[in-house]
Structures are given as C-alpha cells and as structure tokens.
Motif scaffolding. Sequence first.
Motif, PDB file in Angstrom:
ATOM      1  N   HIS A   5      83.705  85.645  67.188  1.00  0.00           N
ATOM      2  CA  HIS A   5      82.474  85.834  66.706  1.00  0.00           C
ATOM      3  C   HIS A   5      82.040  84.433  66.333  1.00  0.00           C
ATOM      4  CE1 HIS A   5      81.786  90.398  65.774  1.00  0.00           C
ATOM      5  NE2 HIS A   5      83.157  90.101  65.893  1.00  0.00           N
ATOM      6  N   ASP A  29      79.530  93.352  66.625  1.00  0.00           N
ATOM      7  CA  ASP A  29      79.993  94.534  66.147  1.00  0.00           C
ATOM      8  C   ASP A  29      78.964  95.528  65.913  1.00  0.00           C
ATOM      9  OD1 ASP A  29      82.589  93.417  66.328  1.00  0.00           O
ATOM     10  OD2 ASP A  29      82.743  93.269  64.090  1.00  0.00           O
ATOM     11  N   HIS A  62      84.190 100.582  65.957  1.00  0.00           N
ATOM     12  CA  HIS A  62      83.149 100.116  66.608  1.00  0.00           C
ATOM     13  C   HIS A  62      83.003  99.604  67.845  1.00  0.00           C
ATOM     14  CE1 HIS A  62      85.572  96.608  65.186  1.00  0.00           C
ATOM     15  NE2 HIS A  62      84.554  95.714  65.961  1.00  0.00           N
ATOM     16  N   HIS A 115      82.665  96.487  69.943  1.00  0.00           N
ATOM     17  CA  HIS A 115      82.781  94.907  70.058  1.00  0.00           C
ATOM     18  C   HIS A 115      82.011  94.350  71.337  1.00  0.00           C
ATOM     19  CE1 HIS A 115      84.488  90.662  68.840  1.00  0.00           C
ATOM     20  NE2 HIS A 115      83.745  90.496  69.903  1.00  0.00           N
TER      21      HIS A 115
HETATM   22 ZN   LIG Z   1      84.230  92.005  66.396  1.00  0.00          ZN
END
Ligand SMILES: [Zn+2]
Length: 232
Positions: free
Chosen positions: A109, A116, A215, A217
């Motif tokens: 990131h 995310d 989640h 990504h």
């Molecule tokens: Zn992530």
Amino acid sequence: MVFAVLMLVLGAEPTFCEERPSKGTPASVGRPAKGRVEGAVRLTETTAVRVLPKRHRARCLSWATPRLIAALERAGREVQKAVPDSPALGVGNLGRARGGSLAPYSHSHQAGRDGDLAFYALDAQGPVALEDLERFDGALKSEDGKLKFDVARNWALVAALVSDEAIELKWIFVSSALKDALLAQGRKSRSSPKVLAAAERLLHQPSDAPPHDDHFHVRIRCTQAEREGCGD
Ligand SMILES: [Zn+2]
C-alpha cells in the motif's frame, strides 16, 4: 513514524490525519512495498463508496493515485447498477497522502496502487453496509454465523474491476475458497468468457501474506507514463 510506534505501544491505532499530498502530476513511484505517491487524492465518500466507519475512517489512510480512487467510485456504482439496492462499496486502507510505509497495518500500500475493500454481505433481512472488515469461511458464513458472503454483489464488484479499461489490475487478493465461490457465480450468471478468464487469472490467494478471507486487496499496475520510476 516514531509517533506511530508510540501510539501502538500505548494501545491506540496510529493515524495519519495531519498528512497532505504533494502537488504536481499524479504518479506512483517505486513499488507497493517500497514506494511513494505524487499528487495523491483522497477518496470522497458518495452513495457508491464509503470508508469503513468503525476503524478505518479515523486512520486517514484514504489516499491513492487518482486513477485508483476513480476506479473504486466507478466499481461501487457498477455494483449498484448490476444489483439493485446495493449499499456503498466499503473501503478499508488505501494509503498515506504521500505514500510510504503503512506500518503497522500493512507492508504494501506504499505506492498508491493498493486498496483493501470490504466484502458485500447479507444478513437475514438483506444487504448490509459493513462497518468493518468481516471474515467469511468456505461455507460463505461470517464467524458469528449471522452474515453471509454476498456472492452476487461481490461477483459484480470483481466483474466491474476486471472490466475497467482505465486501470490495469495486477491482482485481487482473496482466499481460495471465496475465489471458487466467485467464479461459480460468474459462470452461473453467464458472464462473458473474457471477464471470467480475467477473474480466474487475477483473483489470487497470496502465499506470503494472510489468506485475505476478510477483504479484497486490489492492486493496479503502473501506467505506461509512470513506467520508468514505477515498479509492478
Ligand atoms: Zn491490503
């Protein structure tokens, strides 16, 4: 950074709210795990996208390259077009205003090309806008058993992202069990072979990171113009 570590020791989550982006031509510089961003923009919450309110909003990690931000907004709207009554797409960590390390939250990131995304979920009444990331097992149930992985809306999200010609995806990290459920939904809903093939290639459970069962990504590639200073 010292501040962030101190906050962690004290048990509070570090926040990055005082940071501001650099001016100039937007560009992703470096790599997801060692990089920075020029001309980052912050996600604006709309009816189609929102920052997860429980933990993520307070962190101020909603910055990314403008094309990722725009793609998330488009994807949220596409899901609402494809499946009526969809809540806004829930966004977790993107990145810092100038990129760089997201410790303690993530190794990557850093270069404005990662995000995310919360899963779409259903409870007994119907679609729910999650307040936080929520884990789903291979039976598509949340840990407390009260929520179900909303396979139709999550597939609509994947289809929107892989079809978006303004970005080039590198990966959508997600657990293998959820990938299988998503591809089954894609076949059932007669998505185009092109979309199915792209999803098959891009949905991926990473081998060197958590399985991503709470989640998606999303990682996008560098543009042609960025290529020199930008590494996929
Ligand atoms: Zn992530």
